[in-house]
Motif scaffolding. Structure first.
Motif, PDB file in Angstrom:
ATOM      1  N   ASP A  24       0.831  -1.198   0.000  1.00  0.00           N
ATOM      2  CA  ASP A  24       0.000   0.000   0.000  1.00  0.00           C
ATOM      3  C   ASP A  24       0.875   1.260   0.000  1.00  0.00           C
ATOM      4  O   ASP A  24       1.104   1.860  -1.035  1.00  0.00           O
ATOM      5  N   GLN A  25       1.422   1.649   1.169  1.00  0.00           N
ATOM      6  CA  GLN A  25       2.203   2.894   1.222  1.00  0.00           C
ATOM      7  C   GLN A  25       3.337   2.902   0.207  1.00  0.00           C
ATOM      8  O   GLN A  25       3.489   3.850  -0.563  1.00  0.00           O
ATOM      9  N   ILE A  64       2.020   2.465  -3.694  1.00  0.00           N
ATOM     10  CA  ILE A  64       1.243   3.595  -4.217  1.00  0.00           C
ATOM     11  C   ILE A  64       2.092   4.855  -4.304  1.00  0.00           C
ATOM     12  O   ILE A  64       2.062   5.572  -5.300  1.00  0.00           O
ATOM     13  N   HIS A  69       0.036  -0.701   9.166  1.00  0.00           N
ATOM     14  CA  HIS A  69      -0.702   0.569   9.188  1.00  0.00           C
ATOM     15  C   HIS A  69      -1.057   0.943  10.632  1.00  0.00           C
ATOM     16  O   HIS A  69      -0.996   2.106  11.014  1.00  0.00           O
ATOM     17  N   VAL A 105      -7.542  -0.980   3.627  1.00  0.00           N
ATOM     18  CA  VAL A 105      -6.561  -1.413   2.631  1.00  0.00           C
ATOM     19  C   VAL A 105      -7.296  -2.368   1.696  1.00  0.00           C
ATOM     20  O   VAL A 105      -7.230  -3.578   1.843  1.00  0.00           O
ATOM     21  N   GLN A 135      -6.859  -3.499  -1.010  1.00  0.00           N
ATOM     22  CA  GLN A 135      -6.093  -4.427  -1.834  1.00  0.00           C
ATOM     23  C   GLN A 135      -6.351  -5.881  -1.422  1.00  0.00           C
ATOM     24  O   GLN A 135      -6.146  -6.785  -2.222  1.00  0.00           O
ATOM     25  N   PRO A 162      -6.414   4.185   0.398  1.00  0.00           N
ATOM     26  CA  PRO A 162      -5.248   4.396  -0.468  1.00  0.00           C
ATOM     27  C   PRO A 162      -5.597   5.345  -1.604  1.00  0.00           C
ATOM     28  O   PRO A 162      -6.688   5.277  -2.173  1.00  0.00           O
ATOM     29  N   TRP A 163      -4.640   6.182  -1.934  1.00  0.00           N
ATOM     30  CA  TRP A 163      -4.904   7.238  -2.880  1.00  0.00           C
ATOM     31  C   TRP A 163      -4.646   6.784  -4.305  1.00  0.00           C
ATOM     32  O   TRP A 163      -3.620   7.058  -4.898  1.00  0.00           O
ATOM     33  N   HIS A 194      -5.229  10.493   2.700  1.00  0.00           N
ATOM     34  CA  HIS A 194      -4.415   9.777   1.711  1.00  0.00           C
ATOM     35  C   HIS A 194      -3.222   9.072   2.343  1.00  0.00           C
ATOM     36  O   HIS A 194      -2.591   8.243   1.698  1.00  0.00           O
ATOM     37  N   THR A 195      -2.852   9.478   3.542  1.00  0.00           N
ATOM     38  CA  THR A 195      -1.727   8.834   4.224  1.00  0.00           C
ATOM     39  C   THR A 195      -2.113   8.653   5.695  1.00  0.00           C
ATOM     40  O   THR A 195      -3.081   9.253   6.181  1.00  0.00           O
TER      41      THR A 195
END
Lengths: 487, 487
Positions: free
Chosen positions: A178-179, A182, B330, B406, B408, B436-437, B457-458
């Motif tokens: 993710d972080q 992206i 996260h 998340v 994903q 997530p951006w 976004h974060t």
């Protein structure tokens, strides 16, 4: 006692295998991790991929095999996506057959308690005996474009960065996919290999550092780490010190709240944040302060690793920076931020101010701010910027240039990026650009970035890039001096 | 001595005029500021727009007038884009005719020295006598969608935020049209009016604060300021304290380097950074620490100003936050950042952990982390998230929820945003989401944001939003308690 440090497995069989087998395919659920890994490598990646399941000859339309010994060849890599309790027998079989590396996906090992730890130790024993290193367990997988992608998530759910020169190793699979993914994609930073290390039972941080140190496609090695196994922290730092590549560690679990969370997340004790921070400094490891700083550091090192941009004119101390802005307010914010990051503006002489004024078009010349930051105002033109940049490239009291471009003003053209390159390429002095983050100005940004002038999206990011260059350019980080002696 | 404070002009004629005249059109250069303003308002905005030039009857195909007295009506607003030395006569003429407000674009006044200051004082004298307030001089213009746009830059070069509830007042035109506009657009924050105040010779910060306090379309009032004229800082702070709206000030020139730059930029002495920082705290003014924090604060206040989202259950102290994450890493990063921002996680009881575990699907239940942050892992589903959120909404020891999504992971669906809304709308407890951006997950983000659940976004942005809510929700900022008593 000889340290494990001396043991280095050949990880090419894991990261650059010619063939791989995926074990753990479901005949009922094609979203199962094993199925996802099998299918994505078959369809999307270059590695020769085999599927193994004892219960079928075909899955989702693809031929699969009943067991390892039925495969047409012995694969370099085994991706093991069966449950924790079934993993040992699969690993045993693969090792005996001569498979040369493994990725173990399942959770339920050391992070789950004593019984899990025992199972994990058994895997390590087998794999050490057979010289078959493995990544994991309890990991999301690895991504090594264009060869393989063992991340167990369907590709359409991921945002994948382009292939490039940054190796990414993460203790959290979630943070990796993710972080990291992206932001790397967003900032146009390429990845050589991405690794979710999970419980890092066999292959640990130091081994990966050693591996990527020798990997030709990697220039920058970055980690997200929540803590080290006992003794591993020191070994890691010692490897990093020897490295001639940029080593960047982003730390999670640096506060007591975060440490507690990391404890229940990875089961490993997070090292004390302040200890690791101090150690990283001692051992030439860059340790960004936040996500944005991490991105900017990676982007700067990644882009400037290109031989063309190995600046040679001088060491970078970070105290003689020139800022060239189209907007006074941008200059003010930049000056504040340079101060915040411990960086400093150079002081122009009266003669220099006069010269700069003379280089400006007559209208801008009357209203421009000639101190540092230079503010050429909304009346500035492409020529003003290019001419002053050339002057600053030649100024002995300027070691680095930040240029804050605001192409909204009427006279700047979309050819500005290309025009800056023409002068920038003549000199070996670092330059970083701020370009507003909108597709409208991609023509300027793309021109600059294609020629390895990094562009930031905010003023703070511009300063974070300058700070990353300072960390690279001064004696405090010994090995970084290679930058200044290579040319 | 009666203070100027008591004088409040009717600024509706400036920000919501029915008609306006633009003076300063070039017959040769249609990119001239006056021409750009004239043409964009004629073609793009709703205000009735007249052009004035003594040298033509038509410019770029549009009818124009030779002088003010030739116009078919007396306009509410005059936008004066002639040179500094010609400005006085134009202002005099407009004032005598009964024009009710002005925007003065030209630079070359107080920021340019003693002579300019004298000219500026003459303008103030005339306009005070005739009760014709003006914005500027030395400004980029104002933007008040859909009525008018006097920013002298061609619209196609700008990124304009949507119409909305945030009033933006900036001492730097560059910061206004670039940082503010681009980030507001990017984060989907709408603007009621944007004002470049330039030298703020007549209309100053306090007057604008008073005006927007009464403006129905404005819920949040934000400023970029590099300093105050003598005495204006106190007056501004006193207005802010009386305000029942959110007042957010982003400061430039807070360091000595930045202050020096501000000195040559706006000609006004920047107030000492630490003094203003302390004063803002005393006077209920939110003062974000960086660009990102500014964006998050504006976004949070802007989105939660909607009556539907006026949370009423409790005051927000920021020390009993629950974090629900799909990824352990996260959660770790979020815990670290909450600590960094002085916010705290609530501690779940053993009973609560058991309840949460029971709400999870059996696979996730076996491997989930049940401390706070809760980590439901990649095996989590939409139902897991929705059920636990409902539990947390009802938990008395939780005052705010951060959920780190998340998507994903394989089992989360694009219906997740809508599913969260269904439960979120039943409760008056604040919830903030990390998504997530990437456009890939816009379906989730859009669902949440349309129902006023702000998405970051974060991870750091998520925490900045929580911090903004804390600043709003506790007794330290007295007026903000209206939030808790309105419902």
């Amino acid at each position: 006692m000889p340290s494990d440090d001396d043991q280095q497995y050949n990880l090419d069989f894991i990261f650059k295998p010619k063939s791989m087998a995926v074990i753990g395919l479901s005949t009922r659920n094609s979203d199962n991790p094993g199925n996802a890994i099998f299918s994505k490598n078959l369809m999307e990646m270059s590695v020769k991929t085999y599927g193994i399941t004892p219960r079928a000859d075909e899955i989702d339309g693809h031929k699969v095999y009943r067991s390892f010994d039925k495969l047409p060849e012995i694969p370099d890599l085994a991706v093991v996506a069966v449950s924790a309790k079934n993993t040992k027998s699969v690993i045993q079989e693969a090792a005996e057959l001569g498979v040369k590396g493994a990725v173990i996906i399942a959770g339920g090992f050391s992070e789950a308690g004593r019984e899990g730890m025992k199972m994990q130790n058994e895997l390590v024993k087998i794999c050490s005996d057979y010289n078959m290193p493995f990544i994991g367990p309890n990991c999301v997988g690895i991504y090594s474009p264009p060869i393989l992608d063992t991340l167990f998530l369907p590709s359409e759910r991921l945002v994948k960065p382009k292939a490039g020169n940054v190796a990414v190793i993460s203790q959290s699979g979630g943070v990796l996919i993710d972080q990291f993914f992206i932001s790397l994609k967003e900032r146009n930073i390429g990845v050589s290999t991405a690794v979710s290390i999970g419980n890092k039972a066999m292959v640990n941080e130091a081994m990966l550092l050693k591996y990527f140190e020798k990997d030709n496609t990697t220039d920058v090695i970055t980690f997200y780490l929540e803590g080290f196994h006992l003794g591993d922290g020191r070994r890691f730092c010692e490897e990093a010190r020897k490295s001639r590549k940029d080593v960047v560690v982003y730390s999670g679990g640096t506060t007591s709240a975060g440490k507690a969370a990391a404890g229940s997340h990875t089961g490993s004790l997070a090292a004390d944040g302040s200890i690791m921070k101090g150690a990283y400094k001692q051992y030439s490891i860059v340790n960004p302060i936040n996500e944005q700083d991490l991105q900017m550091t990676l982007k700067t090192y990644s882009m400037l690793a290109n031989p063309f941009r190995k600046y040679s004119t001088m060491a970078i101390h970070g105290d003689r920076i020139a800022v060239l802005s189209v907007s006074g307010g941008h200059g003010v914010l930049c000056a504040d931020l340079l101060d915040k990051y411990g960086l400093g503006l150079t002081k122009f002489t009266e003669r220099q101010k006069e010269d700069i004024s003379f280089l400006l078009n007559p209208i801008a010349s009357r209203i421009a701010g000639l101190n540092n930051p230079i503010d050429i105002t909304g009346s500035g033109t492409d020529d003003d910027i290019v001419n002053i940049l050339e002057y600053l490239f030649n100024a002995p009291n300027v070691e680095m240039i930040l240029t804050l471009l605001v192409p909204q003003v009427p006279q700047l053209t979309m050819g500005l990026g290309r025009a800056i390159n023409k002068v920038g390429n003549k000199y070996k002095k670092p330059i970083i650009a701020y370009v507003p983050w909108t597709p409208k100005y991609d023509l300027i940004r793309d021109a600059l970035e294609l020629q390895h002038i990094p562009c930031a999206h905010t003023i703070e990011e511009t300063v974070q890039m300058a700070n990353a260059l300072k960390l690279k350019g001064i004696g405090g980080i010994r090995k970084k001096m290679s930058w200044n002696s290579n040319n």
